[in-house]
Design a protein around this motif. Structure first.
Motif, PDB file in Angstrom:
ATOM      1  N   ALA A   1      18.665  55.881 -12.141  1.00 56.24           N
ATOM      2  CA  ALA A   1      19.878  55.064 -12.023  1.00 56.24           C
ATOM      3  C   ALA A   1      19.715  53.905 -11.047  1.00 56.24           C
ATOM      4  N   ALA A   2      20.672  52.961 -11.136  1.00 56.96           N
ATOM      5  CA  ALA A   2      20.744  51.857 -10.183  1.00 56.96           C
ATOM      6  C   ALA A   2      22.191  51.743  -9.727  1.00 56.96           C
ATOM      7  N   VAL A   3      22.376  51.279  -8.488  1.00 55.53           N
ATOM      8  CA  VAL A   3      23.744  51.071  -8.022  1.00 55.53           C
ATOM      9  C   VAL A   3      24.049  49.577  -8.030  1.00 55.53           C
ATOM     10  N   VAL A   4      25.306  49.252  -8.292  1.00 55.72           N
ATOM     11  CA  VAL A   4      25.734  47.858  -8.302  1.00 55.72           C
ATOM     12  C   VAL A   4      26.669  47.652  -7.123  1.00 55.72           C
ATOM     13  N   LEU A   5      26.284  46.688  -6.271  1.00 52.70           N
ATOM     14  CA  LEU A   5      27.055  46.413  -5.054  1.00 52.70           C
ATOM     15  C   LEU A   5      27.728  45.067  -5.206  1.00 52.70           C
ATOM     16  N   ARG A   6      28.931  44.940  -4.671  1.00 56.00           N
ATOM     17  CA  ARG A   6      29.648  43.676  -4.812  1.00 56.00           C
ATOM     18  C   ARG A   6      30.066  43.171  -3.444  1.00 56.00           C
ATOM     19  N   SER A   7      29.950  41.848  -3.268  1.00 59.53           N
ATOM     20  CA  SER A   7      30.397  41.230  -2.018  1.00 59.53           C
ATOM     21  C   SER A   7      30.961  39.865  -2.352  1.00 59.53           C
TER      22      SER A   7
END
Lengths: 765, 289
Positions: B134-140
């Protein structure tokens, strides 16, 4: 009022033997019942304790000024505010608030009362205490050496017991087989749902009213009275309902602190220990190291047993000396063994506090003994039930501490029930591994046990009162609180039976020093036996009063009168009858006395053993059990699948409640056997809450079958004995013997965690 | 610290949440289900000025599938994962693991994003995500950033997450017909237990029996982060998995662990028991076909 009644009563009896659901059971089940930690009063303050950060230190200086100055803080108290700074169940070696020295991490140092819980919590942080650290003693064997740091001035040995009888040496010489091992047991935490809690207020006349989750309201009142220097009559303590206790609410916890704060502030004060606080400062089960040597003849007769035990009582005595006695009287278990030498030490350390815990020394000792008996059976190639039957103690035979067993024993019958059970007869089928998980091994373990009941340390007695109300009903007062064990249901059944009335016509006082005479508390499986006998004694007096009056009214001789369906009738004259309600009206009109109090006093041993705190008990319950477990050979994890337990606790007054006690204790015993241990490192508790201190949950509870032996104990109320502790005494030995049967790995230290079992599997011969 | 001392800010949208965290950065701590964080705050592990309560942000509570890729919004509680037909079909191993996390009450509150961001090596939601790649998606405020889960964790309770980022989702390619995966956990009791050690394995089966084309083995609670057992993986792929072969491979597992001792178990026990958990997990995968 009574919610449901199932099952028939015993022959000739109306209420005894029925599974009655009593008044507060439904409220409890629904969550409606208010415990003291649920109560709130107008203008109520929150109390909080500052506890020692160090396991052993001198207090050099204390500064409370900053806390005192905080908005919302109403009182800050230290040892200077305690008139008599000593408390403790048996020995007054605990300071109410430490003044010169702290002896464990969690020792109370100061008290705060504030208008909110948060302010109280903040305020204790603002109290400055300068400590001078002292070396700590954490190993009980080290503690016994004279050069060790002293927890108390008089030395670290709190109590020593040595009881010997027969000719042990010669019995060992003549034995066919001798088994010798050392066992270790864990420091189990009570983990009651309701932590130590209570609420105190000053009544209109200036007296103190403390509602506290405790086990003995009269004793709590005495402790408060002494510490505060206030007469008993000026203090009222109420202790029902209590949200679980298991022995952990015998010691003074919040009682004296609440009274001090309420008296100082003249406002209601509430204290509820946090779970972590309970983990640090609450008492625990004594961890013990038990060295045991046991001998048997070729036919399985156990001829000698030698025991050496060291128990860690932590920083204060609590009930340590008596727990040691309770353990040692079980060194020969439920067997007649003619030669024994039993010695033990109970030792102070800086490891928290150990005190009473369901089982009271018996679970530790009988884990060791039952493991020994299993090994004797194996070495002699004997059946594990047969060897126990060969040695099972009968009434009149030499029992604990070499004295004759005075109490009924159903151990033989109990073992026969196990022997004929499907689980035992078909054990090979039960033991088959599941094909899809070849790493699983299953085993069946056997254990037997006895458990003394009522207090062993002194003359035990119980008082009860009965009031005949002006509507012709009865109010019964017994001071043993309901901790969740439903002794009050039994009291109502016993009273209704003895007073020949409907059970709905019985009301019960609530373990309140204002109502109930001092009959002691709920502990040591005494509440049914002693409370029941006290009710029978006072009911007899009451009936005498009623018959006397009826005889006057009916003008019939007393000896012709009998009672039937709440009416007194004459055998000679069919017309002469008076109902309880008419009788009550008449008695109240004539201003007759309508209250009786009577006491039941326990018989003592003719020859108590010197130094053994008047052990052994005179009364014992017995039980045997089978445990079916599966062991994961790849991880060491054990799962208990089934339990068959056959208890002998005399007549069963209420089957549902009886089974509840047996099952609850067994599951608590699964925790003791497999997972529970309070880890203290350098005086610091490492597992203070449910995240790190693991107790069994629903999926750890085995299927439990309770198949009782009902042998009438002549001295018991309707033949009953104590039942609350049997389950926890049997669990660990039955489970550990089953682990051996499954995996071939002998467990010498409980809890048998996956890691310990994994190691034991690795160490197999 | 006392929870009453902390301000709680509840944004109405992800956009607003991003704005707030951009301004307050290290001084604010994101709270979702709070099953780990409230305990840590009480213990004084963190002392933030404020909590950013993202619990009402339903825009990051979803489970979808697009072109074979599964997207799980960070705010999805484990109960959602357990009940999701998408996960049941495309990543049943995650259901299996989710069911072992606490009891029903915890599963209702605890979120997958919280389980990841808490960055505990004993998090039971994480090994399956390693196994699934899996991969995580980060938002800023600067936009979105995608990090493979194995690179996301950089050390014990350390992660590649900037002070102005909020996790948006975790995503992975759903399992194919020939894929198998399993999760095995060891705790101190039968349920509601924190792992002493755990493992999740994903494997792509070859045509012939007892043969894996590819495998990913994740080990939980035996190193500062969840770790992959690369050397063990190499030994079990493209070979016929006879008992002897598996035993051989299991000897390597311990070398891929660097556990510590804690209240649940010693380092020695963890190292010794880990190969057995991996063995059980492989057996489960092989028996499932």
């Amino acid at each position: 009022m009574i919610q449901s009644i199932t099952e028939k009563a015993k022959p000739e009896l109306r209420w005894i033997g029925r599974s009655i659901t009593y008044r507060d059971d439904i409220a409890k089940t629904r969550g409606d019942l208010k415990f003291f930690s649920d109560l709130e009063f107008p203008s109520m303050l929150w109390g909080k304790v500052l506890r020692s950060k160090y396991p052993h230190a001198l207090i050099k200086r204390m500064d409370t000024s900053e806390a005192e100055g905080m908005a919302g803080v109403v009182a800050v108290l230290t040892h200077k505010d305690v008139p008599f700074n000593h408390c403790g169940v048996v020995k007054g070696d605990m300071p109410v608030l430490c003044g010169d020295k702290v002896r464990f991490t969690g020792d109370p140092v100061a008290l705060v009362a504030a208008d909110t819980r948060a302010t109280a919590e903040n305020a204790i942080r603002k109290i400055k205490v300068d400590y001078e650290l002292l070396p700590i003693v954490s190993d009980p064997f080290e503690a016994m050496k004279p050069e060790s740091p002293k927890v108390h001035e008089a030395g670290n040995i709190l109590h020593h017991i040595h009881v010997t009888y027969g000719d042990v040496e010669s019995a060992f010489r003549k034995a066919k087989i001798v088994v010798e091992n050392t066992y270790q047991t864990g420091r189990q935490m009570h983990m009651f749902l309701e932590t130590e809690a209570g609420i105190a207020n000053i009544q209109e006349d200036g007296s103190i009213f403390v509602r506290v989750g405790g086990q003995a309201p009269h004793r709590d009142r005495l402790q408060i009275s002494r510490a505060l220097g206030i007469p008993l009559e000026r203090i009222r303590v109420l202790s029902t309902p209590t949200g679980g206790a298991f022995g952990g609410k015998e010691d003074p916890t919040v009682q004296i602190h609440l009274a001090l704060l309420a008296l100082k502030t003249k406002r209601p004060v509430k204290m509820v220990w946090s779970r972590e606080e309970s983990g640090i400062a609450g008492s625990k089960r004594h961890p013990m190291v038990i060295a045991m040597k046991t001998a048997a003849m070729q036919d399985g007769t156990i001829t000698a047993n030698q025991t050496n035990v060291v128990a860690d009582t932590g920083a204060y005595a609590s009930l340590g000396a008596v727990v040691l006695a309770g353990a040692l009287e079980c060194a020969t278990g439920p067997y007649h063994i003619s030669n024994a030498d039993s010695e033990g030490f109970c030792v102070y350390t800086n490891n928290g506090l150990a005190g009473a815990f369901r089982g009271f020394g018996a679970p530790q000792m009988q884990f060791a003994l039952e493991s020994q008996v299993d090994q004797l059976a194996e070495r002699l190639s004997m059946d594990r039930i047969t060897i126990r039957k060969r040695n099972a103690l009968r009434k009149g035979e030499v029992g604990p501490f070499g004295l004759p067993m005075k109490c009924s024993s159903g151990l033989h019958e109990s073992l026969e029930k196990l022997e004929s059970s499907g689980l035992y007869r078909n054990r090979d089928e039960y033991k088959a591994s599941p094909p899809e998980r070849p790493w699983i091994r299953r085993g069946v373990g056997v254990a037997s046990a006895l458990k003394g009941f009522t207090h062993l340390s002194h003359l035990d007695h119980c008082a009860a009162s009965v009031e005949f109300t002006n509507s012709g009903k009865f109010v019964v007062g017994v001071s043993c609180p309901d901790l969740g064990q439903r002794n009050r249901t039994a009291y109502a059944q016993i009273a209704a039976e003895a007073l020949h009335c409907d059970i709905d016509d019985i009301a019960l006082d609530s373990a309140d020093t204002a109502d109930s005479p001092d009959g002691g508390g709920s502990s040591s499986s005494r509440a049914i036996y002693l409370g029941g006998n006290a009710i029978l004694a006072t009911a007899e007096k009451m009936l005498d009063l009623l018959l006397e009056k009826a005889s006057n009214i009916l003008k019939e001789p007393k000896e012709y009168l009998f009672i039937e369906n709440e009416s007194i009738r004459s055998k000679k004259n069919r017309e002469a009858a008076i109902t309880y309600s008419t009788l009550a009206e008449q008695m109240h009109r004539d201003m007759n006395s309508t209250r009786t109090i009577a006491e039941y006093v326990m018989p003592r041993h003719d020859r108590p053993r010197n130094g053994a705190a008047e052990t052994p008990h005179t009364l014992f319950s017995f039980a045997s059990a089978l445990a079916l477990v599966e062991v994961d050979m790849l991880t060491g994890q054990t799962k208990v699948l089934r339990f068959l337990i056959s208890p002998d606790a005399g007549t069963i007054l209420n089957r549902n409640n009886f089974e509840g006690q047996i099952e609850g204790a067994l599951v608590q015993g699964v925790g003791y056997a497999l997972m529970e241990d309070t880890v203290i490192e350098k005086g610091e508790v490492r597992n203070t809450n449910f995240t790190t201190y693991v107790i069994p949950c629903a999926s750890d509870a085995p299927e439990i079958e309770v198949d009782p032996v009902e042998i009438v104990e002549e001295t018991g109320p309707f033949g009953a004995k104590g039942a609350g502790e049997l389950g926890i005494v049997l669990a660990a030995p039955a489970i550990c013997n089953a682990i051996y049967d499954a995996a071939g790995a002998r467990i010498f230290q409980i809890p048998a965690t996956p890691e310990r079992v994994f190691k034991a599997i690795g160490n197999r011969r | 610290m006392l929870l009453t001392e902390v301000d709680v800010i509840t944004p109405h949208s992800m956009r607003e949440a991003i704005q707030i965290i951009d301004m307050r950065r290290d001084r604010i701590k994101v709270i979702a289900g709070g099953t780990d964080l409230t305990i840590q705050l009480k213990d004084g592990l963190y002392q933030p000025e404020a909590l950013l309560n993202i619990e009402p942000l339903s825009e990051i509570r979803y489970i979808t599938e697009e072109k074979g890729v599964v997207h799980i919004g960070a705010l999805s509680p484990f109960a959602d994962i357990i009940e999701s037909s998408i996960i049941e079909e495309l990543a049943p191993v995650l259901v299996e693991a989710s069911q072992t996390i606490g009891g029903r009450q915890i599963q209702n509150r605890a979120t997958i994003g919280g389980n990841i961001c808490n960055s505990s090596p004993a998090a039971d939601g994480v090994p399956p995500l390693y196994a699934l790649g899996a991969a995580v998606v980060l938002r800023s405020a600067e936009g979105r950033r995608e990090v493979p889960i194995e690179l996301f964790f950089t050390g014990y309770r350390k992660k590649d997450m900037r002070a102005n980022e909020i996790m948006e989702e975790v995503k992975f390619r759903g399992m194919n017909r020939n894929d198998r995966a399993a999760f095995v956990k060891l705790g101190l009791r039968q349920s509601n237990a924190i792992s002493i050690a755990s493992t999740a394995i994903w494997a792509e089966l070859a045509q012939s029996k007892d043969r894996f084309n590819k495998a990913r083995i994740a080990l939980g609670a035996v190193a500062p982060t969840v770790v992959r057992a690369h050397k063990t993986e190499d030994l079990i792929v493209k070979t016929t998995l006879e008992d002897e072969k598996i035993s051989e491979a299991m000897k390597i597992v311990s070398t891929e662990c660097s556990p510590i001792s804690d209240i649940r178990g010693s380092a020695e026990y963890r190292s010794a028991v880990m190969p057995n958990l991996v063995y059980k997990c492989i057996r489960r995968i092989m028996d499932a076909r």
